[in-house]
Design a protein around this motif. Structure first.
Motif, PDB file in Angstrom:
ATOM      1  N   PRO A  48       8.103 -35.163  -3.539  1.00 19.21           N
ATOM      2  CA  PRO A  48       9.158 -35.576  -4.448  1.00 19.21           C
ATOM      3  C   PRO A  48       8.544 -36.480  -5.500  1.00 19.21           C
ATOM      4  O   PRO A  48       7.430 -36.851  -5.393  1.00 19.21           O
ATOM      5  N   THR A  49       9.408 -36.740  -6.519  1.00 17.24           N
ATOM      6  CA  THR A  49       8.858 -37.626  -7.536  1.00 17.24           C
ATOM      7  C   THR A  49       9.174 -39.074  -7.213  1.00 17.24           C
ATOM      8  O   THR A  49       9.420 -39.877  -8.087  1.00 17.24           O
ATOM      9  N   GLN A  50       9.259 -39.309  -5.935  1.00 16.33           N
ATOM     10  CA  GLN A  50       9.339 -40.710  -5.495  1.00 16.33           C
ATOM     11  C   GLN A  50       8.018 -40.992  -4.800  1.00 16.33           C
ATOM     12  O   GLN A  50       7.538 -40.174  -4.029  1.00 16.33           O
ATOM     13  N   PHE A  51       7.478 -42.118  -5.089  1.00 15.75           N
ATOM     14  CA  PHE A  51       6.206 -42.490  -4.449  1.00 15.75           C
ATOM     15  C   PHE A  51       6.399 -43.875  -3.851  1.00 15.75           C
ATOM     16  O   PHE A  51       6.354 -44.883  -4.552  1.00 15.75           O
ATOM     17  N   GLN A  52       6.677 -43.899  -2.558  1.00 11.82           N
ATOM     18  CA  GLN A  52       6.938 -45.172  -1.888  1.00 11.82           C
ATOM     19  C   GLN A  52       5.776 -45.513  -0.973  1.00 11.82           C
ATOM     20  O   GLN A  52       5.632 -44.938   0.104  1.00 11.82           O
ATOM     21  N   ALA A  53       4.955 -46.420  -1.424  1.00 10.85           N
ATOM     22  CA  ALA A  53       3.768 -46.792  -0.643  1.00 10.85           C
ATOM     23  C   ALA A  53       4.147 -47.831   0.409  1.00 10.85           C
ATOM     24  O   ALA A  53       3.746 -49.001   0.335  1.00 10.85           O
ATOM     25  N   ASP A  54       4.943 -47.378   1.397  1.00  9.97           N
ATOM     26  CA  ASP A  54       5.450 -48.322   2.406  1.00  9.97           C
ATOM     27  C   ASP A  54       4.762 -48.143   3.753  1.00  9.97           C
ATOM     28  O   ASP A  54       5.291 -48.483   4.794  1.00  9.97           O
ATOM     29  N   ARG A  55       3.553 -47.556   3.713  1.00 13.94           N
ATOM     30  CA  ARG A  55       2.741 -47.373   4.924  1.00 13.94           C
ATOM     31  C   ARG A  55       1.279 -47.379   4.489  1.00 13.94           C
ATOM     32  O   ARG A  55       0.996 -47.270   3.292  1.00 13.94           O
ATOM     33  N   PRO A  56       0.349 -47.537   5.410  1.00  6.36           N
ATOM     34  CA  PRO A  56      -1.056 -47.659   5.027  1.00  6.36           C
ATOM     35  C   PRO A  56      -1.530 -46.522   4.119  1.00  6.36           C
ATOM     36  O   PRO A  56      -1.196 -45.356   4.344  1.00  6.36           O
ATOM     37  N   PHE A  57      -2.295 -46.891   3.097  1.00  7.68           N
ATOM     38  CA  PHE A  57      -2.778 -45.915   2.112  1.00  7.68           C
ATOM     39  C   PHE A  57      -4.195 -46.235   1.673  1.00  7.68           C
ATOM     40  O   PHE A  57      -4.699 -47.350   1.887  1.00  7.68           O
ATOM     41  N   LEU A  58      -4.816 -45.254   1.062  1.00  9.05           N
ATOM     42  CA  LEU A  58      -6.137 -45.416   0.469  1.00  9.05           C
ATOM     43  C   LEU A  58      -5.983 -45.519  -1.042  1.00  9.05           C
ATOM     44  O   LEU A  58      -5.048 -44.960  -1.615  1.00  9.05           O
ATOM     45  N   TYR A  59      -6.911 -46.203  -1.688  1.00 11.40           N
ATOM     46  CA  TYR A  59      -6.873 -46.282  -3.148  1.00 11.40           C
ATOM     47  C   TYR A  59      -8.279 -46.390  -3.697  1.00 11.40           C
ATOM     48  O   TYR A  59      -9.224 -46.765  -2.990  1.00 11.40           O
ATOM     49  N   CYS A  60      -8.438 -46.053  -4.962  1.00 12.03           N
ATOM     50  CA  CYS A  60      -9.704 -46.312  -5.633  1.00 12.03           C
ATOM     51  C   CYS A  60      -9.446 -46.548  -7.118  1.00 12.03           C
ATOM     52  O   CYS A  60      -8.436 -46.103  -7.661  1.00 12.03           O
ATOM     53  N   ILE A  61     -10.337 -47.293  -7.731  1.00 12.56           N
ATOM     54  CA  ILE A  61     -10.317 -47.476  -9.182  1.00 12.56           C
ATOM     55  C   ILE A  61     -11.465 -46.638  -9.714  1.00 12.56           C
ATOM     56  O   ILE A  61     -12.620 -46.824  -9.309  1.00 12.56           O
ATOM     57  N   TRP A  62     -11.144 -45.694 -10.601  1.00 11.93           N
ATOM     58  CA  TRP A  62     -12.147 -44.728 -11.043  1.00 11.93           C
ATOM     59  C   TRP A  62     -11.871 -44.275 -12.467  1.00 11.93           C
ATOM     60  O   TRP A  62     -10.838 -44.632 -13.046  1.00 11.93           O
ATOM     61  N   ASN A  63     -12.805 -43.494 -13.031  1.00  6.25           N
ATOM     62  CA  ASN A  63     -12.590 -42.887 -14.350  1.00  6.25           C
ATOM     63  C   ASN A  63     -12.425 -41.374 -14.191  1.00  6.25           C
ATOM     64  O   ASN A  63     -12.810 -40.619 -15.059  1.00  6.25           O
ATOM     65  N   LYS A  64     -11.868 -40.965 -13.059  1.00  5.28           N
ATOM     66  CA  LYS A  64     -11.697 -39.573 -12.629  1.00  5.28           C
ATOM     67  C   LYS A  64     -13.020 -38.962 -12.150  1.00  5.28           C
ATOM     68  O   LYS A  64     -13.063 -37.827 -11.710  1.00  5.28           O
ATOM     69  N   ARG A  65     -14.086 -39.752 -12.257  1.00  9.22           N
ATOM     70  CA  ARG A  65     -15.390 -39.291 -11.778  1.00  9.22           C
ATOM     71  C   ARG A  65     -16.068 -40.381 -10.965  1.00  9.22           C
ATOM     72  O   ARG A  65     -16.235 -40.258  -9.761  1.00  9.22           O
ATOM     73  N   ASN A  66     -16.456 -41.447 -11.620  1.00  8.76           N
ATOM     74  CA  ASN A  66     -17.179 -42.526 -10.936  1.00  8.76           C
ATOM     75  C   ASN A  66     -16.206 -43.492 -10.270  1.00  8.76           C
ATOM     76  O   ASN A  66     -15.273 -43.986 -10.905  1.00  8.76           O
ATOM     77  N   ILE A  67     -16.433 -43.764  -8.981  1.00  7.06           N
ATOM     78  CA  ILE A  67     -15.549 -44.654  -8.225  1.00  7.06           C
ATOM     79  C   ILE A  67     -16.122 -46.067  -8.237  1.00  7.06           C
ATOM     80  O   ILE A  67     -17.179 -46.328  -7.670  1.00  7.06           O
ATOM     81  N   MET A  68     -15.406 -46.982  -8.897  1.00  6.54           N
ATOM     82  CA  MET A  68     -15.891 -48.352  -9.042  1.00  6.54           C
ATOM     83  C   MET A  68     -15.484 -49.233  -7.848  1.00  6.54           C
ATOM     84  O   MET A  68     -16.250 -50.072  -7.416  1.00  6.54           O
TER      85      MET A  68
END
Length: 376
Positions: A345-365
């Motif tokens: 759905p177009t709801q995004f509820q991050a109410d449980r453990p999740f992974l994340y990264c900051i990137w430029n769509k290629r390199n993961i900083m």
């Protein structure tokens, strides 16, 4: 034509998921954040002076695009040049060498030109002063976010080199969250167990995707005036993080970028701040880098004097803060080399453990997992 830079980015994504697997082994009880790029860059400073099996192990484990140091140096230079004048992301490399020891000319010019690294002599025998000087540099390069990377007792008269990478990122969301919409709600740390966290809320257009094979939804939130964004991978189940981490072995994060569609999404995302530190030697050994930690390490292209040097510690610290305005993150990696004298759905509820990264769509900083409300 073989694209070394794309191969390097794909390798970095593989290294990120492999290291994350090791950090998450035994179940994640605490929030983690690390910088794959910082770790790679710091060890690459040693790789630039490595030969033989030592170089091969590093290139393979860190998923470099080649095991030939000059080619690898070019892939780092491509990324470092890109962010050289960035207002959001600052990356700095530094090498401290023991007084009286001389770096080989070719090595010194390579790290200066391609890794944007400066070299400075220091007396490690005076370990209190040396640690203070090193930490002062890290502190300055991470805008005061990381104050103590090395301790005085990790340095002594047998220390020959300390290799450092420091990164600082401070980005404002392209779509800021309204503070008035922030409210407390449950964050599910288990199937039946929850803690209270502050959630930011907004409806805006973001990159969004549902990946059936990973059983997760993805959200990509861009930062203003930058090619950098935060990619969030949210498992369908409350306790689905471990499965997601396992499934990520079968995909490359770089491939997910092209599968996201821009659509209007109602986002509910926690505010958080995480600090994390780790000595990486054991994890790197598990990835297959063993030679650089023993007395047979082949770093013959580093110093003019032929004495054998090896790596004794790889220290990594990272911090991240996510709020309505945006994200601030910093990381530093230090490597100490010793002489042989020592050892939907177009709801995004991050109410449980999740992974994340900051990137430029290629390199993961930066990459991490948010699994629990940080202790106040």
């Amino acid at each position: 034509m073989f694209d070394f830079n794309l191969e390097f980015a794909r390798g970095g994504a593989n290294f990120t998921t492999e290291l994350f697997q090791l950090l998450a082994a035994g179940g994640l009880q605490q929030n983690i954040v690390f910088s794959p790029f910082s770790i790679q860059a710091c060890i690459a400073l040693a790789f630039a002076g490595a030969q033989g099996e030592t170089a091969e192990e590093i290139a393979k484990a860190l998923r470099f695009a080649s095991d030939f140091p000059p080619e690898v140096a070019e892939t780092f230079q491509f990324v470092l040049d890109k962010y050289q004048n960035s207002e959001l992301l600052k990356v700095a490399n530094k090498l401290y060498v023991q007084e009286g020891k001389q770096l080989k000319a070719d090595y010194e010019s390579s790290i200066k030109e391609q890794y944007h690294s400066e070299a400075e002599t220091i007396n490690f025998g005076n370990n209190m002063d040396a640690a203070a000087k090193i930490n002062s540099w890290v502190n300055a390069k991470t805008a005061g976010k990381i104050t103590e990377l090395v301790s005085a007792d990790s340095l002594d008269a047998n220390t020959r080199l300390v290799l450092l990478n420091a990164m600082h990122f401070k980005g404002s969301w392209a779509h800021k969250f309204d503070e008035a919409s922030t409210e407390e709600d449950d964050f599910w740390v288990g199937e039946e167990q929850s803690v209270k966290v502050q959630y930011m809320n907004q409806k805006a257009k973001f990159g969004y995707g549902w990946f059936e094979d990973l059983n997760c939804t993805a959200l990509d939130m861009p930062y203003q005036d930058s090619d950098l964004s935060m990619l969030v991978l949210l498992p369908q189940e409350r306790e689905g993080l471990k499965d997601l981490a396992e499934k990520l072995k079968t995909v490359n994060l770089v491939d997910l970028a092209g599968k996201l569609e821009v659509e209007e999404v109602q986002v509910k995302f926690p505010k958080f701040k995480v600090d994390y530190s780790i000595e990486l030697a054991d994890k790197l050994k598990q990835l297959g880098i063993t030679k650089m930690f023993d007395e047979g390490a082949e770093f013959n292209n580093l110093l003019e004097s032929p004495e054998g040097i090896f790596v004794s510690k790889v220290l990594h610290k990272a911090t991240i803060e996510v709020n309505e305005e945006g994200t601030e993150a910093a990381a530093a990696t230090g490597m100490i080399m010793m002489t042989r004298m020592m050892m939907l759905p177009t709801q995004f509820q991050a109410d449980r453990p999740f992974l994340y990264c900051i990137w430029n769509k290629r390199n993961i900083m930066f990459a991490g997992a948010f699994v629990n409300a940080p202790a106040a």
